[in-house]
Design an enzyme around this catalytic site. Structure first.
Site, PDB file in Angstrom:
ATOM      1  N   LYS A  38       0.825  -1.203   0.000  1.00  0.00           N
ATOM      2  CA  LYS A  38       0.000   0.000   0.000  1.00  0.00           C
ATOM      3  C   LYS A  38       0.861   1.255   0.000  1.00  0.00           C
ATOM      4  O   LYS A  38       1.820   1.346   0.765  1.00  0.00           O
ATOM      5  CB  LYS A  38      -0.935   0.014   1.214  1.00  0.00           C
ATOM      6  CG  LYS A  38      -2.100  -0.944   1.069  1.00  0.00           C
ATOM      7  CD  LYS A  38      -3.087  -0.737   2.209  1.00  0.00           C
ATOM      8  CE  LYS A  38      -4.244  -1.725   2.099  1.00  0.00           C
ATOM      9  NZ  LYS A  38      -5.067  -1.688   3.315  1.00  0.00           N
ATOM     10  N   GLY A  39       0.516   2.182  -0.840  1.00  0.00           N
ATOM     11  CA  GLY A  39       1.177   3.493  -0.836  1.00  0.00           C
ATOM     12  C   GLY A  39       2.436   3.582  -1.671  1.00  0.00           C
ATOM     13  O   GLY A  39       2.892   4.675  -1.976  1.00  0.00           O
ATOM     14  N   ILE A  40       3.002   2.448  -2.034  1.00  0.00           N
ATOM     15  CA  ILE A  40       4.267   2.516  -2.790  1.00  0.00           C
ATOM     16  C   ILE A  40       4.000   2.359  -4.297  1.00  0.00           C
ATOM     17  O   ILE A  40       2.897   2.033  -4.711  1.00  0.00           O
ATOM     18  CB  ILE A  40       5.292   1.479  -2.278  1.00  0.00           C
ATOM     19  CG1 ILE A  40       4.767   0.050  -2.463  1.00  0.00           C
ATOM     20  CG2 ILE A  40       5.635   1.738  -0.810  1.00  0.00           C
ATOM     21  CD1 ILE A  40       5.815  -1.009  -2.207  1.00  0.00           C
ATOM     22  N   ARG A  99       4.095   1.166  -8.343  1.00  0.00           N
ATOM     23  CA  ARG A  99       3.768  -0.101  -9.017  1.00  0.00           C
ATOM     24  C   ARG A  99       4.994  -1.019  -9.111  1.00  0.00           C
ATOM     25  O   ARG A  99       4.919  -2.203  -8.797  1.00  0.00           O
ATOM     26  CB  ARG A  99       3.236   0.216 -10.418  1.00  0.00           C
ATOM     27  CG  ARG A  99       2.517  -0.927 -11.079  1.00  0.00           C
ATOM     28  CD  ARG A  99       2.046  -0.518 -12.460  1.00  0.00           C
ATOM     29  NE  ARG A  99       1.243   0.695 -12.443  1.00  0.00           N
ATOM     30  CZ  ARG A  99       0.976   1.444 -13.511  1.00  0.00           C
ATOM     31  NH1 ARG A  99       1.449   1.109 -14.688  1.00  0.00           N
ATOM     32  NH2 ARG A  99       0.236   2.537 -13.409  1.00  0.00           N
ATOM     33  N   SER A 151      -1.148  11.150  -4.140  1.00  0.00           N
ATOM     34  CA  SER A 151      -1.277   9.713  -4.407  1.00  0.00           C
ATOM     35  C   SER A 151      -0.135   9.202  -5.269  1.00  0.00           C
ATOM     36  O   SER A 151       0.234   9.836  -6.255  1.00  0.00           O
ATOM     37  CB  SER A 151      -2.601   9.450  -5.134  1.00  0.00           C
ATOM     38  OG  SER A 151      -2.616   8.146  -5.676  1.00  0.00           O
ATOM     39  N   SER A 159      -0.352   6.835  -7.209  1.00  0.00           N
ATOM     40  CA  SER A 159      -0.913   6.166  -8.382  1.00  0.00           C
ATOM     41  C   SER A 159      -0.788   6.985  -9.665  1.00  0.00           C
ATOM     42  O   SER A 159      -1.069   8.179  -9.683  1.00  0.00           O
ATOM     43  CB  SER A 159      -2.387   5.853  -8.137  1.00  0.00           C
ATOM     44  OG  SER A 159      -2.958   5.323  -9.316  1.00  0.00           O
ATOM     45  N   GLU A 183      -4.032   9.251   5.458  1.00  0.00           N
ATOM     46  CA  GLU A 183      -3.375   8.124   4.794  1.00  0.00           C
ATOM     47  C   GLU A 183      -3.857   6.778   5.315  1.00  0.00           C
ATOM     48  O   GLU A 183      -4.097   6.637   6.509  1.00  0.00           O
ATOM     49  CB  GLU A 183      -1.875   8.189   5.087  1.00  0.00           C
ATOM     50  CG  GLU A 183      -1.016   8.713   3.986  1.00  0.00           C
ATOM     51  CD  GLU A 183      -0.937   7.807   2.763  1.00  0.00           C
ATOM     52  OE1 GLU A 183      -1.409   6.653   2.813  1.00  0.00           O
ATOM     53  OE2 GLU A 183      -0.410   8.262   1.748  1.00  0.00           O
ATOM     54  N   ASP A 184      -3.944   5.774   4.433  1.00  0.00           N
ATOM     55  CA  ASP A 184      -4.293   4.420   4.907  1.00  0.00           C
ATOM     56  C   ASP A 184      -3.082   3.485   4.865  1.00  0.00           C
ATOM     57  O   ASP A 184      -3.211   2.319   5.237  1.00  0.00           O
ATOM     58  CB  ASP A 184      -5.404   3.807   4.044  1.00  0.00           C
ATOM     59  CG  ASP A 184      -4.925   3.450   2.654  1.00  0.00           C
ATOM     60  OD1 ASP A 184      -4.160   4.251   2.060  1.00  0.00           O
ATOM     61  OD2 ASP A 184      -5.299   2.376   2.150  1.00  0.00           O
TER      62      ASP A 184
END
Ligand code: BG6
Ligand code: MG
Length: 218
Positions: free
Chosen positions: A45-47, A49, A114, A116, A169-170
C-alpha cells in the site's frame, strides 16, 4: 496548531480502490503459483507499481529480467484498470465529500497526494477532479512514499507551510512520508497497522473541520 491545508491519499482514503489493487496483485501471484495474503498486501500500500512488484516477487521467491518486470507490471495494471472501469461517485467512501466541502467552506486548501499513475482517471470517474486545489500523483513525483517528496510538493502547490499541513493516509509508507515531511499524520483504518500515525480514524463518517480543529488543539 494552525492548519492551512489537508492532503489526502486516494486509494483507500477517498475511494476503496485499494481492494482492486489487491485483487490484481493476488491474481498475478496465483498465476505465478503462490498465494498473496491481505497481510502481505499491507506492504504494497502506498508505494509505486514497480516497487510493489519487486516485493511481490520476493514473497513468491521469483526473479524476472527487467523486460519481464515491465511486462508483468503492465499486465497487473491492465487488470487493475479493467476493475476500476465501472467505479462511480457512489464508491467514494462515506463522509469524504462532506468533509472536503466543509474544509473548502472554511478556506482550508485541499490537495491529493497519491502514488498512483491512475489517479487522474479515478478522479474523473468519481467526479472529484475539480474539487482539489492541487493534485500530486505518481506521474509527478520521482521518489515514492515514505519519501516526503509527494507531500512537500502538495504543500508547495497549495502555498502551505509543512507544519500547517495534515495528511490523511491508509498506508504505513504514507504515514511515514507525512511524518518525514514534518506534517500531522492521520491514519485512516486499523490503529495497529497505522501505529506511527499521530491519530487514527476509522473513516470520515463523523469527520468535520470543527472536530479536526478540536483534536489538534490538544
Ligand atoms: C498507491 C496504492 O496509491 O498507488 C498502491 O496504495 C499502488 O497500492 C500505487 O501500487 C501505484 O498505483 P498505480 O495505479 O500507478 O499502479
Ligand atoms: Mg492508500
Amino acid at each position: 496548531m494552525k492548519i492551512s491545508a489537508c492532503i489526502f491519499d486516494l486509494d483507500g482514503v477517498i475511494v476503496d480502490t485499494a481492494k482492486y489493487h489487491y485483487l490484481a496483485w493476488r491474481r498475478l501471484a496465483r498465476e505465478m503459483g503462490f498465494d498473496f495474503s491481505p497481510e502481505h498486501n499491507e506492504q504494497l500500500k502506498g508505494i509505486s507499481r514497480m516497487q510493489s512488484l519487486e516485493i511481490l516477487l520476493q514473497i513468491g521467491g521469483i526473479s524476472l529480467t527487467d523486460a519481464e518486470m515491465i511486462d508483468t507490471a503492465q499486465r497487473k495494471n491492465a487488470w487493475y484498470v479493467d476493475y476500476i472501469t465501472t467505479i462511480t461517485p457512489d464508491e467514494i467512501l462515506p463522509g469524504v465529500v462532506n468533509f472536503l466541502n466543509d474544509l473548502k467552506k472554511n478556506h482550508i486548501k485541499i490537495a491529493l497526494g497519491s502514488a498512483s499513475k491512475n489517479a487522474g482517471l479515478i478522479l474523473q470517474r468519481i467526479e472529484l477532479k475539480d474539487i482539489f486545489d492541487a493534485v500530486i500523483d505518481g506521474n509527478k513525483i520521482t521518489k515514492a512514499k515514505p519519501d516526503p517528496e509527494i507531500f512537500l510538493m502538495a504543500a508547495q502547490e497549495t502555498a502551505a507551510k509543512s507544519s500547517e499541513c495534515v495528511v490523511f493516509e491508509d498506508a504505513q509508507a504514507g504515514i511515514e512520508a507525512a511524518n518525514n515531511a514534518g506534517m500531522v499524520s492521520i491514519g485512516v483504518g486499523d490503529p495497529e497497522t497505522l501505529e506511527q500515525a499521530d491519530l487514527v480514524i476509522s473513516g470520515f463518517s463523523n469527520m468535520s473541520w470543527k472536530l479536526l480543529k478540536e483534536w489538534l488543539s490538544h
